[in-house]
Write an enzyme that holds these catalytic residues in place. Sequence first.
Site, PDB file in Angstrom:
ATOM      1  CG  HIS A   1      34.425  -2.072 -35.657  1.00  8.33           C
ATOM      2  ND1 HIS A   1      33.614  -2.786 -34.803  1.00  8.33           N
ATOM      3  CD2 HIS A   1      35.117  -2.986 -36.364  1.00  8.33           C
ATOM      4  CE1 HIS A   1      33.815  -4.090 -34.993  1.00  8.33           C
ATOM      5  NE2 HIS A   1      34.726  -4.236 -35.954  1.00  8.33           N
TER       6      HIS A   1
ATOM      7  CG  HIS B   1      36.925  -3.748 -40.692  1.00  8.41           C
ATOM      8  ND1 HIS B   1      37.990  -4.270 -40.006  1.00  8.41           N
ATOM      9  CD2 HIS B   1      35.808  -4.221 -40.082  1.00  8.41           C
ATOM     10  CE1 HIS B   1      37.546  -5.027 -39.016  1.00  8.41           C
ATOM     11  NE2 HIS B   1      36.222  -5.006 -39.034  1.00  8.41           N
TER      12      HIS B   1
END
Length: 114
Positions: free
Chosen positions: A98, A100
């Site tokens: 992922h 941010h």
Amino acid sequence: MSEGLKDCLFCKPQREILVENAHAIAVFDTYPVSPGHSLILPRRHAVTIWDLQEDEYAACYALVRELKPVLEAQFSPDGFNVGVNCGEAAGQSVWHAHIHVIPRYAGKDLGIHA
């Protein structure tokens, strides 16, 4: 270290999708460090961004660009942090790749949190 695929929080997140493409989605972070803190999640389970195929990697970073004006319109930040934690030593705590995207605001704490 690795989370079971069937238990992965990010494989099927139950959150509003902010922007998406064939390989990735963007959602708000459940534990935001600032208003608008979002995550880019590849649709295919991969532990880190290094495990993504070239087209998946490119699609994730394309969403970073697509997400920026969405967050600007809703939150009016003064800047952004874009970051990735790969591996336990780097602060990764969810074992699904992922990115941010963290809106930042002038005069606020700029500490980076994983």
